[in-house]
Design an enzyme around this catalytic site. Structure first.
Site, PDB file in Angstrom:
ATOM      1  N   LYS A 171       0.814  -1.237   0.000  1.00 15.30           N
ATOM      2  CA  LYS A 171       0.000   0.000   0.000  1.00 15.30           C
ATOM      3  C   LYS A 171       0.831   1.262   0.000  1.00 15.30           C
ATOM      4  O   LYS A 171       0.447   2.269  -0.608  1.00 15.30           O
ATOM      5  CB  LYS A 171      -0.998   0.000   1.173  1.00 15.30           C
ATOM      6  CG  LYS A 171      -0.417  -0.400   2.528  1.00 15.30           C
ATOM      7  CD  LYS A 171      -0.676  -1.843   2.875  1.00 15.30           C
ATOM      8  CE  LYS A 171       0.410  -2.365   3.795  1.00 15.30           C
ATOM      9  NZ  LYS A 171      -0.034  -2.985   4.993  1.00 15.30           N
TER      10      LYS A 171
ATOM     11  N   GLU B 254      -5.963  -5.641  -4.577  1.00 13.18           N
ATOM     12  CA  GLU B 254      -7.029  -5.764  -3.569  1.00 13.18           C
ATOM     13  C   GLU B 254      -6.444  -5.967  -2.164  1.00 13.18           C
ATOM     14  O   GLU B 254      -6.978  -5.453  -1.178  1.00 13.18           O
ATOM     15  CB  GLU B 254      -7.948  -6.931  -3.934  1.00 13.18           C
ATOM     16  CG  GLU B 254      -9.191  -7.042  -3.092  1.00 13.18           C
ATOM     17  CD  GLU B 254     -10.110  -5.829  -3.220  1.00 13.18           C
ATOM     18  OE1 GLU B 254     -10.702  -5.634  -4.279  1.00 13.18           O
ATOM     19  OE2 GLU B 254     -10.225  -5.080  -2.232  1.00 13.18           O
TER      20      GLU B 254
ATOM     21  N   VAL C 295      -5.623  -2.900   0.459  1.00 18.05           N
ATOM     22  CA  VAL C 295      -6.593  -2.123   1.241  1.00 18.05           C
ATOM     23  C   VAL C 295      -7.535  -3.081   1.970  1.00 18.05           C
ATOM     24  O   VAL C 295      -8.394  -3.704   1.361  1.00 18.05           O
ATOM     25  CB  VAL C 295      -7.403  -1.163   0.328  1.00 18.05           C
ATOM     26  CG1 VAL C 295      -8.399  -0.349   1.150  1.00 18.05           C
ATOM     27  CG2 VAL C 295      -6.463  -0.234  -0.430  1.00 18.05           C
TER      28      VAL C 295
ATOM     29  N   GLU D 223       3.367  -3.907  10.447  1.00 18.24           N
ATOM     30  CA  GLU D 223       4.391  -3.712   9.430  1.00 18.24           C
ATOM     31  C   GLU D 223       5.751  -3.996  10.066  1.00 18.24           C
ATOM     32  O   GLU D 223       5.901  -3.921  11.284  1.00 18.24           O
ATOM     33  CB  GLU D 223       4.364  -2.254   8.950  1.00 18.24           C
ATOM     34  CG  GLU D 223       3.049  -1.814   8.350  1.00 18.24           C
ATOM     35  CD  GLU D 223       2.679  -2.621   7.112  1.00 18.24           C
ATOM     36  OE1 GLU D 223       3.409  -2.585   6.122  1.00 18.24           O
ATOM     37  OE2 GLU D 223       1.655  -3.317   7.155  1.00 18.24           O
TER      38      GLU D 223
ATOM     39  N   ASP E  79      -0.019   3.838   7.667  1.00 20.73           N
ATOM     40  CA  ASP E  79      -0.518   2.689   6.902  1.00 20.73           C
ATOM     41  C   ASP E  79      -1.992   2.920   6.542  1.00 20.73           C
ATOM     42  O   ASP E  79      -2.406   2.733   5.384  1.00 20.73           O
ATOM     43  CB  ASP E  79      -0.351   1.403   7.729  1.00 20.73           C
ATOM     44  CG  ASP E  79      -0.856   0.190   6.976  1.00 20.73           C
ATOM     45  OD1 ASP E  79      -0.174  -0.249   6.034  1.00 20.73           O
ATOM     46  OD2 ASP E  79      -1.953  -0.300   7.314  1.00 20.73           O
TER      47      ASP E  79
ATOM     48  N   LYS F  61      -3.902   3.558   2.799  1.00 16.72           N
ATOM     49  CA  LYS F  61      -5.066   2.783   2.342  1.00 16.72           C
ATOM     50  C   LYS F  61      -6.234   3.709   1.969  1.00 16.72           C
ATOM     51  O   LYS F  61      -6.891   3.503   0.943  1.00 16.72           O
ATOM     52  CB  LYS F  61      -5.489   1.793   3.425  1.00 16.72           C
ATOM     53  CG  LYS F  61      -4.475   0.659   3.606  1.00 16.72           C
ATOM     54  CD  LYS F  61      -4.753  -0.131   4.866  1.00 16.72           C
ATOM     55  CE  LYS F  61      -3.790  -1.288   5.032  1.00 16.72           C
ATOM     56  NZ  LYS F  61      -3.830  -1.871   6.372  1.00 16.72           N
TER      57      LYS F  61
HETATM   58  N1  HSE Z   1       0.020  -3.673   9.122  1.00 18.70           N
HETATM   59  C1  HSE Z   1      -1.176  -3.796   8.387  1.00 18.70           C
HETATM   60  C2  HSE Z   1      -2.356  -3.761   9.344  1.00 18.70           C
HETATM   61  C3  HSE Z   1      -1.179  -5.073   7.604  1.00 18.70           C
HETATM   62  O1  HSE Z   1      -2.125  -3.891  10.547  1.00 18.70           O
HETATM   63  O2  HSE Z   1      -3.476  -3.565   8.925  1.00 18.70           O
HETATM   64  C4  HSE Z   1      -2.290  -5.192   6.610  1.00 18.70           C
HETATM   65  O3  HSE Z   1      -2.275  -4.158   5.672  1.00 18.70           O
END
Ligand code: HSE
Length: 410
Positions: free
Chosen positions: A96, A120, A123, A181, A192, A196
């Site tokens: 992402k 896909e 997100v 991550e 993050d 998204k």
């Molecule tokens: N680190 C991300 C989360 C992983 O916790 O949602 C999935 O995108």
């Protein structure tokens, strides 16, 4: 059925997951021809003959028409994706950060070479957000998207709230479960989720928004005091990503902010590493998508769905375009702000201060004002900012009264 030969970049949590799924389901007709990894010294749960450290073993292999890119490093992922698309290979990615940063050039390159670029898994993991926005909500009637798009922070907040586990322990557990991550700052600082919602905003509204226009506050400043406050008021705290437009279709907000969620709200059901997205529409009010947003197999499931879509030449249409947006209007919001008095901004300059109280442990104000002004005044770990849920409160009250009615009738 023709076999699809894929070249896989990365053999981490998700890469290994997709390998296992394909091993167990030969009927899918997908074969991993080569896996490129960075660390050959690591023990791998697959035959060594599959592995290479040389990207060209995939990029220059004419038998591989589909590249599945599941590596962590966004810069390296971008090089791989661009190179593969320029070589006429389709690309599936779950990165992402890379997609959010480079979407226009990747889409343009995929179009120029008439190949698919699908993501896909990037997100909300297993929850089919992008494909739904592309196919089902492909009209101009969407008003907003709002929800929980990061599993790690939802896991942390859920455990702080329900089990009174300290923040650091909950973060460690999220890492051990493979949700976070490799640099968990991306999760807990909200970036993050910002990546998204930035991607989702393209598919919902055709708007590719400058990263600097996204209002982002993560959960690093959330303390036991805030959790206790939420409990006393009947709320839970969730990290909520939102993008919305006004009646003219102009973007009014794109944000990632800790938010109080009241009783009977659908997102209240979204706990642990689950994700939940509400898609608001002029005709529909809201619809709710819910599912696992992080972890090996949920993410592998979305990659698998993209592989299957690739086999029938599926491509995102971007029917609303990919318009670069450098400015977003503002909204008014009410927020809880806990701060240290020695480093506090002048809150009366930001908006109307309704409440100000102090205890031995904390100073708190409740302020209503420009959301952009409030978020920019509350940067940093020493100020906790949590938004109150006014924008669609009317709907939630309706839900609440429905619930009360149900209890009354029974
Ligand atoms: N680190 C991300 C989360 C992983 O916790 O949602 C999935 O995108």
């Amino acid at each position: 059925m023709q076999t699809v030969n894929i070249g896989l970049f990365g053999f981490g949590v998700v890469g290994e997951g997709i390998y296992h799924v394909l091993q167990q389901k030969p009927q899918l007709g997908v074969r991993i021809q080569r896996i490129v990894i960075k660390h050959p010294e690591k023990n791998r749960n697959a035959p060594s003959v599959l592995f290479s450290t040389d990207a060209n073993t995939i990029l220059q292999d004419a038998d591989i028409a589909l590249v599945v890119e599941l590596i962590d490093d966004a810069d390296a992922a971008f090089d791989i994706a661009l190179h593969a698309l320029r070589s006429g290979k389709s690309v599936i990615s779950a990165n992402k950060k890379m997609i959010a940063a480079h979407l226009p050039i990747l889409v343009e390159t995929a179009r120029a070479h008439e190949v698919s670029f699908l993501y896909e898994a990037a997100v909300c993991g297993s929850v089919p957000v992008i494909r739904n926005l592309e196919e089902y909500f492909d009209n101009d009637l969407i008003t907003h998207i709002t929800g929980i798009v990061n599993g790690s922070t939802n896991f942390i907040l859920t455990h702080m709230h329900k089990k009174s586990i300290p923040y650091s322990t909950a973060l460690q557990q999220a890492q051990e479960k493979g949700y976070a991550e490799s640099n968990p700052a991306l999760d807990v600082e909200g970036w993050d989720a910002a990546n998204k919602i930035r991607i989702a905003c393209v598919h919902a509204f055709g708007a590719y928004v400058d990263a600097k226009c996204i209002l982002v506050k993560g959960i690093t400043a959330i303390s036991d005091f805030d959790i206790q406050y939420a409990k006393e008021k009947g709320y839970v705290i969730k990290l909520i990503a939102t993008c919305s437009v006004d009646a003219d279709g102009v973007l009014t907000e794109i944000s990632v902010l800790p938010t109080f969620i009241p009783r009977y709200h659908p997102l209240r059901l979204t706990n642990d590493a689950f994700n939940g997205i509400l898609i608001g529409g002029q005709l529909t009010d809201e619809q709710f998508l819910y599912g696992k947003g992080a972890g090996r197999y949920p993410t592998a499931s979305a990659v698998l769905s993209d592989i299957s879509a690739y086999t029938y030449q599926y491509r995102y249409a971007y029917k609303k375009g990919i318009q670069k947006v450098h400015e977003v209007r503002d909204v008014k919001a009410t927020c809880y702000i806990r701060f240290q008095p020695q480093s506090a901004p002048d809150f009366s300059q930001i908006g109307e201060v309704h409440e100000y109280y102090r205890t031995a442990k904390a100073h708190v104000v409740i302020v209503t004002g420009s959301l952009q002004a409030i978020v920019s005044a509350c940067a940093g770990n020493h100020i906790s900012l949590i938004r109150f849920p006014e924008p669609v409160a009317a709907q939630w009250k309706t839900l609440e009264s429905l619930q009360e009615e149900a209890v009354y009738v029974s």
